[in-house]
Design an enzyme around this catalytic site. Sequence first.
Site, short mmCIF file in Angstrom:
data_model
loop_
_atom_site.label_atom_id
_atom_site.label_comp_id
_atom_site.label_asym_id
_atom_site.label_seq_id
_atom_site.Cartn_x
_atom_site.Cartn_y
_atom_site.Cartn_z
N VAL A 49 4.42 1.16 0.83
CA VAL A 49 4.88 0.00 2.39
C VAL A 49 4.70 -1.17 1.30
O VAL A 49 4.11 -1.61 0.61
CB VAL A 49 4.02 -0.05 3.33
CG1 VAL A 49 3.72 -1.00 3.80
CG2 VAL A 49 3.56 0.98 3.78
N LYS B 294 8.75 0.50 4.87
CA LYS B 294 8.17 1.50 4.68
C LYS B 294 8.76 2.84 4.02
O LYS B 294 10.00 2.88 4.43
CB LYS B 294 7.53 2.42 5.65
CG LYS B 294 6.30 3.75 5.44
CD LYS B 294 5.86 4.53 6.70
CE LYS B 294 4.68 5.57 6.06
NZ LYS B 294 4.47 5.97 7.44
N GLY C 67 0.77 5.38 1.49
CA GLY C 67 0.44 7.03 1.41
C GLY C 67 1.15 8.35 1.12
O GLY C 67 1.49 8.50 0.54
N GLY C 68 0.82 9.63 1.96
CA GLY C 68 1.62 10.48 2.02
C GLY C 68 3.39 10.45 2.22
O GLY C 68 3.04 11.27 1.14
N MET C 69 3.34 9.59 2.48
CA MET C 69 5.31 9.93 3.13
C MET C 69 5.75 9.15 2.16
O MET C 69 6.78 8.37 1.90
CB MET C 69 5.49 9.83 4.71
CG MET C 69 5.39 10.63 5.26
SD MET C 69 5.81 10.07 6.80
CE MET C 69 7.91 9.93 6.45
N ASP D 162 -3.49 11.85 13.60
CA ASP D 162 -3.95 10.96 12.16
C ASP D 162 -4.95 9.12 12.80
O ASP D 162 -5.03 8.43 11.95
CB ASP D 162 -2.86 10.98 10.85
CG ASP D 162 -3.51 10.68 10.04
OD1 ASP D 162 -4.67 11.40 10.11
OD2 ASP D 162 -2.94 10.46 9.17
N GLY E 4 0.59 -0.68 0.28
CA GLY E 4 0.54 0.08 -0.05
C GLY E 4 0.94 1.54 -0.13
O GLY E 4 1.70 1.17 0.16
#
Length: 594
Positions: free
Chosen positions: A32, A47, A27-29, A148, A25
């Site tokens: 993964v 990550k 995300g914003g950073m 978050d 998956g």
Amino acid sequence: MHSGPSTSGVGRVIAGRYLLLHRLGGGGMGHVWLAHDQRLACEVALKEIVFPDPAEGPHEREARVARARAEARHAAGLRDHPHVVTVHDVLEHEELPWIVMEYVAGAVDLRDLVEQRGPLAPAECARVGLAVLDALTAGHERGVLHRDVKPANILLAPDRTGAPYGRVLLADYGISVRPATGETRWTMASALVGTPGYLAPERATGGPPTPAADLFSLGCTLYFGVEGQGPFARPSHLAELTAVVAEEPRPATRAGALGPIVHALLAKDPAARASAAQTEAALARIVVPQAAAYSRTQTDLGSQPQWAAAPPPPPPPHRAPRRRVLHSALAGLLGLALAGGGVWYAVAGPDGGTGSTGSALPYGDQVGLTRELVAGDCVIATWPGAPFEGTPGLALDRSCTDLIPDGQVMAFVETASAREARERGAEMCEERTREVRERLADVRSFAVVPTDEGFEAAGRRTACLVLGAHAPVYGPLAGYREVGALFADVATVQRRDCLDVAREGQVRLASCAGRYHQQVLGFTRMGEDVTYDAGKERAEDTCARDVPPQDYGFDPSVYEAGGWVSEGSWKSGTHLVVCTVRKQNGGTMEGDEP
């Protein structure tokens, strides 16, 4: 330097050790990955930090890197928590950090689960909420705010019993912060710190992060869990932010018993918002509704003897004696003390705890109780032979102190039939009580299984007890203890407890959110040949050796080890020592400690 999003990274080896298998998956950073640790021959999650905008300036790049390091540091500080994804390491590869995390096999996040299967039942959503709240509270006690909390950051995975969503984990501390420490807050100039629709109104208007803001986000997440959409869902992020600040949440139509606490968590004013303690109590009543109807006398430990002073009261004569000797190979092993339920397995009697087949009692003639057990019941166990062999007779200690209880009802598991309860009750209780047992030093799980005839009278549930493994527990356990209560014995102390210590040697449970004198780090044991008086004298030195505070991030020039013993553990032969940390100058500690 890797500066853009990966398109095919499968097969890359990171830091000469981690082989990337496939994307899990993003995300914003960053992304993964599922990776194979070639050194330890196991799977981990990695990550990867990516810079989607090649023109991103050096400050923004520095911010992303610093946020990754902060995520690893904050999450690693909670690595012993059962509801936080474990972070193993942060490493540098091609001048960028990668975070090495626990790979949670079979996990699905709450957002995807609801989208695929539909909204959760209120009781199931409350169970998830309790686990997330426990993780958040542990972070808040360390001064770490998540910032978050949302459905996509809550993972549901199979537990050891095989229940597909039994394990609940809070993930992604990527924008967490410790505001009390004054650390740099790495906020992207073009990014909102948090997720629109789940951000507390005071954060959306520029206010500081607080634990109350995390609780607002938890309320939004619980709303999503039972309703299938967020309380402020709108077509755009801007519209969501506007709704969070200026509009009331959509009325909940499926929340049922969960509705009042969700409404209280979504209060615009942080001061009017439900507290963590209020939220925990409300969610627990939904998960175990019978607990709300049971009036239990509040425990008064003030009348109990001090630690390391007067001996605890002798056990009632009708009980079978505890085993007095612990095998010498186990003496002094911190690992055993912390493993608790991981080493000892719950057992029901050979008849599954059913007693006489003709009994109309909920759990049979041998157990002897005339009503079903409810959450928080303290019990006295009389074993037919050696402890934890066979089915005990049970009696209730309504005050949790008058008769010196052997243990307490901590959870329930519901089954479709009495047969399923006999076959799976012990295993299911082992899992349901694992979190409590891992925080205590010397306890075991035990399943009280209803009979065929008593199945309905028992509420179709197996009661999950936590019992002292070698001695009584001398009082209420875990969440049934009250702040300010005096400890009668080390048996009720759990890891990360905060303690107030009076001059006369009395020790009381303190709130970790305020000032306190010591904090419990763990446990160790002394040898069978050590007398109680010698144990008192050696406790601090033993803890400094076996559970050194510097291993937990405490500066050795400021802090030192403390140690506590009680006669109960010496009489049982366990010779248990509670190890704490305190300031060398005798001053109080506060919520911003490591």
